[in-house]
Write a protein that holds these residues in place. Structure first.
Motif, PDB file in Angstrom:
ATOM      1  N   THR A 174      19.573  44.246  37.401  1.00  0.00           N
ATOM      2  CA  THR A 174      20.395  45.362  36.933  1.00  0.00           C
ATOM      3  C   THR A 174      19.529  46.625  36.900  1.00  0.00           C
ATOM      4  OG1 THR A 174      19.831  44.664  34.711  1.00  0.00           O
ATOM      5  CG2 THR A 174      22.032  44.099  35.489  1.00  0.00           C
ATOM      6  N   PRO A 175      19.277  47.198  38.087  1.00  0.00           N
ATOM      7  CA  PRO A 175      18.400  48.350  38.101  1.00  0.00           C
ATOM      8  C   PRO A 175      19.008  49.517  37.339  1.00  0.00           C
ATOM      9  CG  PRO A 175      19.108  47.726  40.326  1.00  0.00           C
ATOM     10  CD  PRO A 175      19.858  46.886  39.371  1.00  0.00           C
ATOM     11  N   ALA A 176      18.136  50.350  36.834  1.00  0.00           N
ATOM     12  CA  ALA A 176      18.610  51.510  36.092  1.00  0.00           C
ATOM     13  C   ALA A 176      19.260  52.471  37.064  1.00  0.00           C
ATOM     14  CB  ALA A 176      17.429  52.174  35.418  1.00  0.00           C
ATOM     15  N   PRO A 177      20.229  53.250  36.584  1.00  0.00           N
ATOM     16  CA  PRO A 177      20.842  54.247  37.449  1.00  0.00           C
ATOM     17  C   PRO A 177      19.795  55.213  37.988  1.00  0.00           C
ATOM     18  CG  PRO A 177      21.523  54.496  35.152  1.00  0.00           C
ATOM     19  CD  PRO A 177      20.774  53.231  35.262  1.00  0.00           C
ATOM     20  N   PRO A 212      31.111  47.696  44.804  1.00  0.00           N
ATOM     21  CA  PRO A 212      30.552  46.351  44.980  1.00  0.00           C
ATOM     22  C   PRO A 212      29.551  45.995  43.892  1.00  0.00           C
ATOM     23  CG  PRO A 212      29.697  47.864  46.649  1.00  0.00           C
ATOM     24  CD  PRO A 212      30.684  48.629  45.839  1.00  0.00           C
ATOM     25  N   ASN A 213      29.404  44.705  43.659  1.00  0.00           N
ATOM     26  CA  ASN A 213      28.419  44.241  42.671  1.00  0.00           C
ATOM     27  C   ASN A 213      27.036  44.150  43.316  1.00  0.00           C
ATOM     28  OD1 ASN A 213      28.415  41.856  44.149  1.00  0.00           O
ATOM     29  ND2 ASN A 213      29.913  40.872  42.821  1.00  0.00           N
ATOM     30  N   ALA A 214      26.065  43.640  42.548  1.00  0.00           N
ATOM     31  CA  ALA A 214      24.684  43.629  43.036  1.00  0.00           C
ATOM     32  C   ALA A 214      24.527  42.801  44.303  1.00  0.00           C
ATOM     33  CB  ALA A 214      23.760  43.111  41.945  1.00  0.00           C
ATOM     34  N   THR A 215      25.440  41.826  44.523  1.00  0.00           N
ATOM     35  CA  THR A 215      25.325  41.036  45.742  1.00  0.00           C
ATOM     36  C   THR A 215      26.281  41.531  46.837  1.00  0.00           C
ATOM     37  OG1 THR A 215      26.738  39.396  44.646  1.00  0.00           O
ATOM     38  CG2 THR A 215      24.395  38.888  44.754  1.00  0.00           C
ATOM     39  N   GLY A 216      26.841  42.708  46.626  1.00  0.00           N
ATOM     40  CA  GLY A 216      27.617  43.355  47.681  1.00  0.00           C
ATOM     41  C   GLY A 216      29.079  42.982  47.750  1.00  0.00           C
ATOM     42  N   GLU A 217      29.569  42.151  46.805  1.00  0.00           N
ATOM     43  CA  GLU A 217      30.980  41.787  46.859  1.00  0.00           C
ATOM     44  C   GLU A 217      31.807  42.685  45.952  1.00  0.00           C
ATOM     45  OE1 GLU A 217      29.179  38.716  45.835  1.00  0.00           O
ATOM     46  OE2 GLU A 217      29.088  37.735  47.799  1.00  0.00           O
ATOM     47  N   ILE A 218      33.071  42.811  46.345  1.00  0.00           N
ATOM     48  CA  ILE A 218      33.969  43.659  45.557  1.00  0.00           C
ATOM     49  C   ILE A 218      34.519  42.901  44.360  1.00  0.00           C
ATOM     50  CG2 ILE A 218      36.268  44.736  45.738  1.00  0.00           C
ATOM     51  CD1 ILE A 218      35.042  46.236  47.982  1.00  0.00           C
ATOM     52  N   VAL A 219      34.769  41.613  44.551  1.00  0.00           N
ATOM     53  CA  VAL A 219      35.243  40.830  43.408  1.00  0.00           C
ATOM     54  C   VAL A 219      34.076  40.052  42.808  1.00  0.00           C
ATOM     55  CG1 VAL A 219      37.654  40.601  44.140  1.00  0.00           C
ATOM     56  CG2 VAL A 219      35.996  38.908  44.864  1.00  0.00           C
ATOM     57  N   THR A 220      34.005  40.088  41.488  1.00  0.00           N
ATOM     58  CA  THR A 220      32.929  39.408  40.765  1.00  0.00           C
ATOM     59  C   THR A 220      33.539  38.282  39.941  1.00  0.00           C
ATOM     60  OG1 THR A 220      31.689  41.462  40.593  1.00  0.00           O
ATOM     61  CG2 THR A 220      31.123  39.747  39.005  1.00  0.00           C
ATOM     62  N   VAL A 232      23.797  35.897  32.662  1.00  0.00           N
ATOM     63  CA  VAL A 232      23.928  36.294  34.062  1.00  0.00           C
ATOM     64  C   VAL A 232      25.407  36.190  34.425  1.00  0.00           C
ATOM     65  CG1 VAL A 232      23.246  35.759  36.434  1.00  0.00           C
ATOM     66  CG2 VAL A 232      21.664  35.312  34.565  1.00  0.00           C
ATOM     67  N   VAL A 233      25.933  37.206  35.105  1.00  0.00           N
ATOM     68  CA  VAL A 233      27.366  37.244  35.421  1.00  0.00           C
ATOM     69  C   VAL A 233      27.585  37.079  36.920  1.00  0.00           C
ATOM     70  CG1 VAL A 233      29.420  38.726  35.363  1.00  0.00           C
ATOM     71  CG2 VAL A 233      27.817  38.741  33.446  1.00  0.00           C
ATOM     72  N   GLY A 234      28.661  36.406  37.306  1.00  0.00           N
ATOM     73  CA  GLY A 234      29.101  36.394  38.703  1.00  0.00           C
ATOM     74  C   GLY A 234      28.760  35.132  39.463  1.00  0.00           C
ATOM     75  N   LYS A 235      28.479  35.357  40.741  1.00  0.00           N
ATOM     76  CA  LYS A 235      28.299  34.253  41.684  1.00  0.00           C
ATOM     77  C   LYS A 235      27.177  33.296  41.250  1.00  0.00           C
ATOM     78  CE  LYS A 235      28.460  34.236  46.711  1.00  0.00           C
ATOM     79  NZ  LYS A 235      28.152  35.099  47.861  1.00  0.00           N
ATOM     80  N   LYS A 281      29.998  44.641  30.806  1.00  0.00           N
ATOM     81  CA  LYS A 281      28.702  45.327  30.873  1.00  0.00           C
ATOM     82  C   LYS A 281      28.115  45.193  32.276  1.00  0.00           C
ATOM     83  CE  LYS A 281      24.756  46.983  29.069  1.00  0.00           C
ATOM     84  NZ  LYS A 281      23.786  46.635  30.054  1.00  0.00           N
ATOM     85  N   SER A 282      28.290  44.018  32.863  1.00  0.00           N
ATOM     86  CA  SER A 282      27.767  43.796  34.203  1.00  0.00           C
ATOM     87  C   SER A 282      28.501  44.689  35.222  1.00  0.00           C
ATOM     88  CB  SER A 282      27.926  42.314  34.529  1.00  0.00           C
ATOM     89  OG  SER A 282      27.787  42.078  35.876  1.00  0.00           O
ATOM     90  N   LEU A 283      29.830  44.843  35.049  1.00  0.00           N
ATOM     91  CA  LEU A 283      30.602  45.705  35.950  1.00  0.00           C
ATOM     92  C   LEU A 283      30.186  47.167  35.752  1.00  0.00           C
ATOM     93  CD1 LEU A 283      34.098  44.054  35.384  1.00  0.00           C
ATOM     94  CD2 LEU A 283      32.694  43.813  37.429  1.00  0.00           C
ATOM     95  N   LYS A 284      29.954  47.516  34.498  1.00  0.00           N
ATOM     96  CA  LYS A 284      29.511  48.883  34.185  1.00  0.00           C
ATOM     97  C   LYS A 284      28.153  49.141  34.858  1.00  0.00           C
ATOM     98  CE  LYS A 284      28.431  51.638  30.010  1.00  0.00           C
ATOM     99  NZ  LYS A 284      27.001  51.656  29.749  1.00  0.00           N
TER     100      LYS A 284
END
Ligand code: ADP
Ligand code: MG
Length: 695
Positions: A174-177, A212-220, A232-235, A281-284
């Motif tokens: 989750t890199p900083a903005p 997209p999320n950190a792994t490049g997908e639109i749906v998490t 940890v959230v997602g895939k 939070k992960s989506l944010k």
């Protein structure tokens, strides 16, 4: 909510609880043996178990509890003749110890800046829990989750330690903005789904775009893995679910607003709001990686979500550090995205459709089903009737495949793989893959692995459709009911809009075509429509404060999906009865006022019990909350009029006011939601979510 360092959190909460815990265990001299094992069992573990779960989860792994308690021993205890007692200045010593061991903002100025603990801090009786401890619906398990390495062997920590910073490997997750800038006016639209979530925003041209999320997908995937290093959230969580199902939380949306559901995590129980907030939070974070710091968001909810589920969703957003501008019903949101696509929202008025449209939104997702009729008239979106099922979705279709596969496995191997949690979890993943293949092909294989035995099971689409016909039938019945409730018939419905991943199954469109006589619309992306509509709606809200050329202009009218009533006593039968004040499908906002009477002479308080549901019997309804009017004047005669007002807001939230008529002073009332977390709990969890996300 400003992000606090672990040190600050420690100062704010842990010390209070540690001290209260110690007081309750060794408040008075006791005959405790002071060898290490006894010390652990009688002092450390009980105190640890008294710490609220969010604090315990935050405490790992950088706060070394074992070390801390080892240092604590000579610092705060007197041990005369084999007995243990707290020193009189235990709180100050505790604080100084924390500053020395954990450093942080206050460390430099310590000990003066550390300050003593509140003098009047309540001391719990032995065995009791400290006052501000979150209510646990199930007892905390006795087994602590603190590091078990013997304290003597624990490596000494440099003091003061630097303020915690995320390890590099986790920072990458989750890199900083990119730029630290003030929160922007960008507002997110978040489709917080039962099984999959999507986040979207409006680009500079006012077009909704999924992020997209950190792994490049639109749906998490809305799945959380509670890893040692934090959630940890997602895939990644989905993949881990097959190995360690007990560490994974999924389908938590089905339990939102439930007072009784708690996910067991790390030796404690976590409310569904918190798990949802970790997903949010992960989506944010995903959005911020692309767009910089963002706080504002609209979160979507199924139209038939009741009051407590809505409130829980808002709480989850707040816990995630979001400023929840509003919540919006998923079908309305999808209709907005559809309306946008048809050009209804074009500021120049270039719509491809000129007449009003009555759209039936059929949303079959992973865990929920929702059907709503929305009227689109130019830029006005008006829901007219809604219904649904909180416990019906793609998961149930998966479940049928599991059933088919398990039965064949049992026939051949005389063992049921569903009995083993790891085999079962793997079957869930295999079933979903098999189901998706059956969408594309007439035949698919499902593999079952159970304790080293592997079996391939062939399933045909026909077999699958037969096994799930009853599930589809349930959605059909609900759809028919909604049309009837809106006093409409199929000729008066212009379009049938498919939303939700499960509408990809060919039998869904086939059934709807047959039922409605119209080809269902697939023009909006079934996965993204809800998030896109929410992004449009979020931007509409922001633009009301700061209009821009690209901001959309439209209006939304919602309806309530459940009747709201009050529990009163039927004067003829003396029985408790639900009297409906706002019937189902009433356009929102709405306000209703009704006059009731006090029951007894000299009544001190009046309790308004708000219930949601269609039944006359209160026990068959859901208790939304109570509103208590207190401080009534003495000698108030029985039968004194009490005015009760329900104000139901456009976002589906309810405010209840009660007033005893004729009193000079208006009587203050408080609306209490039954399932809410208290403020302390809310604050602790929000810090856990913000810290855990950065860990
Ligand atoms: P929710 O909003 O309830 O989380 P979604 O609308 O994202 O759900 O839909 C997810 C569901 O759609 C899952 O059960 C998933 O298995 C199902 N799904 C997605 N793609 C397909 C497909 N191609 N065929 C059948 N089902 C699908
Ligand atoms: Mg959905």
């Amino acid at each position: 909510m400003a992000q606090q360092s672990l040190h600050d959190i420690y100062r704010q909460y842990c010390l209070k609880f540690v001290l209260a815990g110690l007081h309750s265990v060794v408040g008075k001299p006791k005959n405790l043996v002071t060898d290490l094992a006894q010390y652990q069992n009688h002092v450390i573990y009980p105190t640890w178990n008294m710490l609220p779960l969010p604090i315990r989860l935050m405490g790992r792994p950088r706060l070394r509890w074992d070390e801390f308690f080892t240092h604590l021993r000579p610092e705060v205890f007197l041990a005369p003749e084999g007995k243990v007692a707290l020193r009189a200045d235990a709180s100050q010593r505790l604080m100084q110890l924390v500053n020395r061991m954990f450093g942080g903002a206050g460390a430099a100025a310590a000990p003066a800046a550390a300050g003593p603990l509140p003098a009047a801090f309540p001391v719990a009786a032995p065995g009791a829990v400290p006052m501000a401890m979150p209510v646990q619906t199930a007892p905390l398990v006795a087994q602590p989750i603190m590091p078990t390495a013997p304290p003597a062997a624990a490596p000494a920590r440099r003091t003061p330690a630097p303020a915690p910073s995320p390890p590099a490997a986790q920072r990458a997750r989750t890199p900083a903005p990119p730029v630290e800038s003030p929160d922007s006016d960008i507002a997110l639209g978040i489709d917080l789904g039962t099984t999959y979530s999507v986040v979207a925003y409006l680009d500079a041209h006012g077009r909704p775009v999924s992020i997209p999320n950190a792994t490049g997908e639109i749906v998490t995937p809305s799945v959380v893995l509670f890893d040692e290093a934090g959630p940890v959230v997602g895939k990644e969580a989905v993949q881990a679910s097959a190995m360690e199902p007990e560490k994974v939380a999924e389908c938590v949306k089905r339990d939102m607003g439930s007072k009784y559901y708690r996910k067991k995590v790390g030796g404690g129980y976590m409310p569904p709001e918190v798990i949802s907030s970790i997903i949010l939070k992960s989506l944010k974070d995903d959005a911020e990686r692309k767009l910089g710091p963002i706080r504002k968001a609209v979160i979507t909810v199924p139209a038939y979500f009741d009051e407590s589920r809505r409130r829980s969703t808002i709480d989850a957003g707040r816990l995630a550090g979001l400023d929840v501008l509003d919540i919006i019903n998923e079908p309305t949101s999808a209709a907005i995205a559809y309306g946008y696509q048809l050009g209804f929202l074009d500021p120049t008025g270039k719509s491809t459709v000129s007449k009003p449209l009555r759209v039936l939104v059929y949303d079959l997702g992973g865990g929920t089903f929702d059907v709503t009729i929305v009227e689109i008239q130019g830029t006005s979106f008006k829901a007219v009737a809604t219904d649904g099922d909180v416990a019906l979705g793609g998961k149930d279709w998966d479940d049928k495949l599991i059933e088919i596969a398990a039965e064949q496995f049992v026939t051949q191997h005389r063992e049921d793989p569903r009995q083993n949690p790891v085999s079962l979890q793997e079957m869930w993943l295999a079933a979903e893959t098999c189901k998706k293949t059956l969408t594309e092909r007439p035949k698919a294989a499902m593999f079952v692995n159970h304790l080293g035995t592997r079996m391939k099971i062939d399933i045909t689409r026909e077999q699958f459709e037969d096994a799930t016909a009853a599930l589809l039938g349930r959605t059909r019945t609900t759809t028919e009911i909604v049309v009837r409730q809106a006093s409409l018939n199929w000729s008066l419905i212009d379009r049938v809009l498919l939303v939700g991943g499960s509408t990809r199954m060919p039998q869904v469109a086939r059934m709807l075509q047959e039922l409605t006589g119209k080809p269902p619309e697939r023009s909006v992306a079934v996965d993204e429509a809800v998030a896109h509509g929410a992004a449009l709606y979020a931007s509409l809200i922001v633009s009301k404060q700061k209009p821009t050329a690209a901001s959309p202009k439209f209006s939304v009218t919602n309806i309530n999906s459940h009747s709201l009533g009050i529990v009163g006593t039927d004067p003829t039968t003396g029985r408790k009865k639900n009297q409906i004040l706002i019937p189902k499908n009433t356009p929102l906002p709405t306000a209703v006022t009704k006059v009731f009477k006090t029951q007894k002479p000299g009544q001190q308080t009046v309790v308004i019990r708000v219930v949601e549901g269609e039944s006359e019997r209160p026990e068959a309804c859901i208790q939304v909350g109570t509103c208590t009017i207190g401080g009534l004047p003495p000698q108030l005669p029985a039968g004194s009029p009490v005015t009760v007002s329900y104000a139901y807001h456009a976002d589906g939230r309810l405010e209840v006011t009660g007033q005893v008529k004729g009193l000079m002073q208006p009587v203050t009332t408080t609306f209490q939601r039954e399932n809410t977390m208290d403020d302390t709990e809310m604050q602790m969890w929000s810090q856990y979510v913000s810290v855990a996300g950065a860990m």
